[in-house]
Design an enzyme around this catalytic site. Sequence first.
Site, PDB file in Angstrom:
ATOM      1  N   GLU A 127       1.824  -3.033  30.797  1.00  6.00           N
ATOM      2  CA  GLU A 127       3.188  -3.125  31.303  1.00  6.00           C
ATOM      3  C   GLU A 127       3.872  -4.449  30.977  1.00  6.00           C
ATOM      4  O   GLU A 127       5.099  -4.536  31.006  1.00  6.00           O
ATOM      5  CB  GLU A 127       3.193  -2.899  32.815  1.00  6.00           C
ATOM      6  CG  GLU A 127       2.810  -1.472  33.199  1.00  6.00           C
ATOM      7  CD  GLU A 127       2.672  -1.285  34.693  1.00  6.00           C
ATOM      8  OE1 GLU A 127       3.018  -0.195  35.183  1.00  6.00           O
ATOM      9  OE2 GLU A 127       2.202  -2.228  35.368  1.00  6.00           O
ATOM     10  N   TYR A 184      15.092  18.138  12.726  1.00  5.22           N
ATOM     11  CA  TYR A 184      15.488  16.757  13.019  1.00  5.22           C
ATOM     12  C   TYR A 184      15.774  16.029  11.719  1.00  5.22           C
ATOM     13  O   TYR A 184      14.993  16.124  10.772  1.00  5.22           O
ATOM     14  CB  TYR A 184      14.365  15.999  13.734  1.00  5.22           C
ATOM     15  CG  TYR A 184      14.112  16.360  15.181  1.00  5.22           C
ATOM     16  CD1 TYR A 184      14.766  17.428  15.794  1.00  5.22           C
ATOM     17  CD2 TYR A 184      13.206  15.629  15.930  1.00  5.22           C
ATOM     18  CE1 TYR A 184      14.513  17.749  17.112  1.00  5.22           C
ATOM     19  CE2 TYR A 184      12.950  15.943  17.256  1.00  5.22           C
ATOM     20  CZ  TYR A 184      13.604  17.003  17.844  1.00  5.22           C
ATOM     21  OH  TYR A 184      13.356  17.315  19.150  1.00  5.22           O
TER      22      TYR A 184
END
Length: 432
Positions: free
Chosen positions: A410, A334
Amino acid sequence: MKKILLPLLVGFGLTAPVSAANPQVDRLADQVEADVIKWRRHFHQYPELSNREFETAKTIAKYLESLGLEVQTGIAKTGVVAVLDSGNPGPVVALRADIDALPVTESVDLPFASKVRTTHEGFDVGVMHACGHDTHIAMLMGAAKILTTMKDQLKGKVKFIFQPAEEGAPAGETGGAEVMVKEGVLKSPDVDVIFGLHISSDQDVGTVYYREGGIMAAVDPFKVVIKGKQSHGAYPWNSVDPIVTSAQVIMGLQTIVSREVELIDSAAVVTIGMIHGGNRSNIIPSEVELVGTIRTLNPNIRQHIHKAVHNKVNSIAQSMNASAEVTLPLDYSYPITYNEPSLMRKMLPVLKATAGAENARVTGAVTGAEDFSFFQEEVPGLYLFVGGKDKNLPKSKAPDHHTPEFRIDESGMKLGVRLLSNLTLDYMNNPK
């Protein structure tokens, strides 16, 4: 991604004016938040591993089609791409979310906890969104809803990229961002700029962390095979001992970073994670295998370490009358996740306006890796971290990514939705 915990802040922010927040984006983000949470919970309850995100992709594609978008599926096996054409001339802005889960058995007591099990690399495993990719999907779906609603204010096109296999394709397969790029995901229409986000379980909700230049490391796995001469362990003088040679190689590799690399501005890591050799206590084997990883945040340092690994291994092996074979990179590689500095400075006012100036914070780089870097090799891009920790939870007790205990607050997702939307709108109206 192997490690996502963010280091301590290293600065007070780049100098840039603060823009005003977009009130329509804020209103629409409030309206779509309940759906974003619902989507996230669905994907969390039904996770799928890399290159196996078939149902995930179907759910994403169905929703994007309901927005009237032009949708393509099956890109890089299970990837989904949708294009929003404003009908007005302007740049092409890409927004990316990764969609795969991990072979982790969830231990968090949630009503939507994953109970999924599957076979991975020959083992029966649990499956869990233990790195927050479920939130990434939901946030990008929310941004797609907002930007579609605000289509008349856009200039150009938006390309929504839902990428599979960020965590790495199964053995013997290819996948992820690198394959999407090879299959032309940044073409037709040609992307001008790309933005991506990652939720962070150890930073407070309502915060966004950014950095110019390298924000996540390049990763280069490598393998070293030391070949010697086998003998009875009682008569080591008859051997060319690959175990002793390997021990010296391992210690020698550590001196590359500690003695050859200028680490003032950029960190680097050389780690040996596996050693295989021998099968009895009284037999010196003929061969030992070492497997490790290199992490770098600077292209020049990366090049230096690659060269130094070869030099160090071969020189030490020769000094012990052994031979060595170095495979670098081993099976994948990567690039550095690199935030183009001028783009970072240009978009910083958007971060500050969206999160609040006090909540847009400079971060140090991390030595974890992200294949978002393959997109950034082709076009300028920004990768940001969004807080997902309950403000009342001490940072010391925040669960790590890639663990059975991983969880996020959340309420942090709404900022991600707003950021993706505002970055797109601002760039489209001020592309130069």
